[in-house]
Design a protein around this motif. Structure first.
Motif, PDB file in Angstrom:
ATOM      1  N   LEU A 189       3.135 -12.510   3.335  1.00  0.00           N
ATOM      2  CA  LEU A 189       2.735 -11.404   2.458  1.00  0.00           C
ATOM      3  C   LEU A 189       2.808 -10.069   3.200  1.00  0.00           C
ATOM      4  O   LEU A 189       3.257  -9.058   2.641  1.00  0.00           O
ATOM      5  CB  LEU A 189       1.318 -11.631   1.927  1.00  0.00           C
ATOM      6  N   VAL A 190       2.352 -10.075   4.443  1.00  0.00           N
ATOM      7  CA  VAL A 190       2.361  -8.831   5.227  1.00  0.00           C
ATOM      8  C   VAL A 190       3.797  -8.356   5.445  1.00  0.00           C
ATOM      9  O   VAL A 190       4.100  -7.158   5.326  1.00  0.00           O
ATOM     10  CB  VAL A 190       1.641  -9.031   6.574  1.00  0.00           C
ATOM     11  N   MET A 191       4.700  -9.297   5.720  1.00  0.00           N
ATOM     12  CA  MET A 191       6.101  -8.925   5.939  1.00  0.00           C
ATOM     13  C   MET A 191       6.740  -8.441   4.636  1.00  0.00           C
ATOM     14  O   MET A 191       7.520  -7.475   4.640  1.00  0.00           O
ATOM     15  CB  MET A 191       6.859 -10.112   6.538  1.00  0.00           C
ATOM     16  N   ALA A 192       6.406  -9.087   3.531  1.00  0.00           N
ATOM     17  CA  ALA A 192       6.953  -8.641   2.241  1.00  0.00           C
ATOM     18  C   ALA A 192       6.514  -7.214   1.933  1.00  0.00           C
ATOM     19  O   ALA A 192       7.284  -6.422   1.375  1.00  0.00           O
ATOM     20  CB  ALA A 192       6.519  -9.597   1.132  1.00  0.00           C
ATOM     21  N   LEU A 193       5.286  -6.874   2.304  1.00  0.00           N
ATOM     22  CA  LEU A 193       4.814  -5.504   2.085  1.00  0.00           C
ATOM     23  C   LEU A 193       5.598  -4.504   2.933  1.00  0.00           C
ATOM     24  O   LEU A 193       5.864  -3.373   2.495  1.00  0.00           O
ATOM     25  CB  LEU A 193       3.313  -5.397   2.381  1.00  0.00           C
ATOM     26  N   GLN A 194       5.980  -4.909   4.159  1.00  0.00           N
ATOM     27  CA  GLN A 194       6.782  -4.008   5.008  1.00  0.00           C
ATOM     28  C   GLN A 194       8.146  -3.754   4.365  1.00  0.00           C
ATOM     29  O   GLN A 194       8.701  -2.657   4.450  1.00  0.00           O
ATOM     30  CB  GLN A 194       7.017  -4.614   6.401  1.00  0.00           C
ATOM     31  N   ALA A 195       8.675  -4.814   3.760  1.00  0.00           N
ATOM     32  CA  ALA A 195      10.021  -4.732   3.175  1.00  0.00           C
ATOM     33  C   ALA A 195      10.008  -4.067   1.801  1.00  0.00           C
ATOM     34  O   ALA A 195      11.067  -3.758   1.259  1.00  0.00           O
ATOM     35  CB  ALA A 195      10.603  -6.144   3.065  1.00  0.00           C
ATOM     36  N   ASN A 196       8.809  -3.847   1.241  1.00  0.00           N
ATOM     37  CA  ASN A 196       8.668  -3.311  -0.117  1.00  0.00           C
ATOM     38  C   ASN A 196       8.658  -1.779  -0.076  1.00  0.00           C
ATOM     39  O   ASN A 196       7.747  -1.177   0.506  1.00  0.00           O
ATOM     40  CB  ASN A 196       7.347  -3.849  -0.695  1.00  0.00           C
ATOM     41  N   PRO A 197       9.652  -1.146  -0.692  1.00  0.00           N
ATOM     42  CA  PRO A 197       9.728   0.327  -0.608  1.00  0.00           C
ATOM     43  C   PRO A 197       8.543   1.037  -1.268  1.00  0.00           C
ATOM     44  O   PRO A 197       8.338   2.236  -1.042  1.00  0.00           O
ATOM     45  CB  PRO A 197      11.041   0.656  -1.330  1.00  0.00           C
ATOM     46  N   ALA A 198       7.740   0.314  -2.070  1.00  0.00           N
ATOM     47  CA  ALA A 198       6.557   0.929  -2.682  1.00  0.00           C
ATOM     48  C   ALA A 198       5.511   1.308  -1.625  1.00  0.00           C
ATOM     49  O   ALA A 198       4.639   2.137  -1.899  1.00  0.00           O
ATOM     50  CB  ALA A 198       5.942  -0.025  -3.709  1.00  0.00           C
ATOM     51  N   TYR A 199       5.594   0.689  -0.446  1.00  0.00           N
ATOM     52  CA  TYR A 199       4.588   0.967   0.594  1.00  0.00           C
ATOM     53  C   TYR A 199       5.275   1.697   1.750  1.00  0.00           C
ATOM     54  O   TYR A 199       5.634   1.116   2.770  1.00  0.00           O
ATOM     55  CB  TYR A 199       3.914  -0.341   1.030  1.00  0.00           C
ATOM     56  N   GLU A 200       5.443   2.986   1.554  1.00  0.00           N
ATOM     57  CA  GLU A 200       6.223   3.790   2.492  1.00  0.00           C
ATOM     58  C   GLU A 200       5.637   3.831   3.894  1.00  0.00           C
ATOM     59  O   GLU A 200       6.368   3.956   4.867  1.00  0.00           O
ATOM     60  CB  GLU A 200       6.317   5.232   1.976  1.00  0.00           C
ATOM     61  N   SER A 201       4.305   3.759   3.959  1.00  0.00           N
ATOM     62  CA  SER A 201       3.683   3.905   5.284  1.00  0.00           C
ATOM     63  C   SER A 201       3.754   2.602   6.080  1.00  0.00           C
ATOM     64  O   SER A 201       3.401   2.559   7.252  1.00  0.00           O
ATOM     65  CB  SER A 201       2.229   4.355   5.145  1.00  0.00           C
ATOM     66  N   PHE A 202       4.207   1.532   5.420  1.00  0.00           N
ATOM     67  CA  PHE A 202       4.375   0.248   6.121  1.00  0.00           C
ATOM     68  C   PHE A 202       5.831   0.142   6.530  1.00  0.00           C
ATOM     69  O   PHE A 202       6.715   0.095   5.679  1.00  0.00           O
ATOM     70  CB  PHE A 202       4.061  -0.926   5.195  1.00  0.00           C
TER      71      PHE A 202
END
Lengths: 212, 212
Positions: A189-202
């Protein structure tokens, strides 16, 4: 004898190697391409040697700083050579095409699959939730990184936790090796959030932490 | 019509209710014991009504602020009454005798089991990694709490994420409802650490956060 052998020459090898030198541990870097290992050893400095996969891992702790597939190959390659050693699996067995599923079945984990290949070694899951950038720095957002540790061997857990603490990190022991399932699952889940452009700061620079 | 119905009268109902009032949402508290619901509604203030399980949940969002077993009972009790609503499962299906295993099988989750009982509702997993104390405060260690949100319904996810953001929290959307497996799995480890006397500073007051 060496304190820690790191197998691999990539970003996670560099990050864990940086922490090992910070903790004043003697270090051996082994890589499929010995020249990569030599270059990384020179960069890390400290008391660091290098070699290839034809060399024997000298460390009491052997860190497989590899992706899941290569980690299994290296485990098979060394086999009983690693018996009695503490072997650290850092891998995240995720489907990198989708970042939406694991490539291990429910009810197992990369760490348990690697343990099955190394019945004489004491397997520890650790460093799978720490990205290379913050791990090299040792901190995220100004706070020491948490290192979640799972193992069926108390002694092996102690060794890895002691290393993490000496390296300025906070080890958190989460129980037996089967809890690698939850560590690997959440990191999906944490890696998917990094790859998700919706979370720019990740951007592969975050730290997963229990704030207290 | 009410914005949010919370079913339950315990610490998590209080915590989520406190966030709802902070977000200026109209609120209905329903509890098996209506007097408990009335007492909590009075304590929370804002535009808050109360009732028992004989009452119909009025909210667009219905939060099952219950343990896993009671959450399943309430889902069965209300059944089709909840069709079309956004139903939030916050539960952690853990073996509380050992804090070492889940009571759902590998390859499923509490959220998916509850979803199977409510085929007409849009189920969202959220707030299972936020303990009541920090959630009431909205922060942990001075940082806004992360609220991990998993759902197969984008609209339902949006509703819950909007509520969390309006309540001063940081929603993080981790994908489909099956990712409740990883959210519940990791929280098993976080809860075990709270229960572990080796971690004195952890006492059900921590926050799980992605530090950036």
């Amino acid at each position: 004898m060496t304190d820690i052998t790191i197998i691999g020459g990539g970003n996670m090898a560099r990050a864990i190697g940086t922490r090992a030198v910070a903790a004043r541990r003697t270090l051996q870097i082994l890589d499929r391409t010995p020249e990569h290992a030599a270059k990384l050893a020179a960069e890390l400095g400290g008391d660091t040697t290098s070699g290839g996969l034809g060399d024997i891992p000298d460390g009491d702790i052997v860190v497989l700083a590899l992706y899941y597939g290569p980690a299994k190959e290296v485990a098979t390659h060394y086999g009983d050579t690693l018996s009695g050693k503490t072997v650290v699996d850092i891998s995240n067995p995720i489907n990198v095409a989708t970042f939406d599923s694991l490539v291990v079945e429910p009810g197992t984990s990369a760490a348990e699959e690697i343990a099955a290949l190394l019945p004489g070694a004491n397997i520890v899951k650790a460093f799978n939730t720490t990205f290379a950038g913050p791990l090299t720095a040792g901190v995220s957002g100004g706070l020491p990184l948490d290192v979640f540790v799972a193992s069926d061997s108390e002694e092996a857990s102690n060794q890895v936790a002691s290393f993490a603490a000496a390296a300025g990190l906070r080890p958190l022991r989460v129980g037996g090796l089967r809890h690698a399932r939850e560590l690997e699952g959440f990191q999906l889940l944490v890696m998917a959030l990094q790859a998700n452009p919706a979370y720019e700061s990740f951007n592969w620079g975050t730290g997963l932490k229990i704030i207290d």
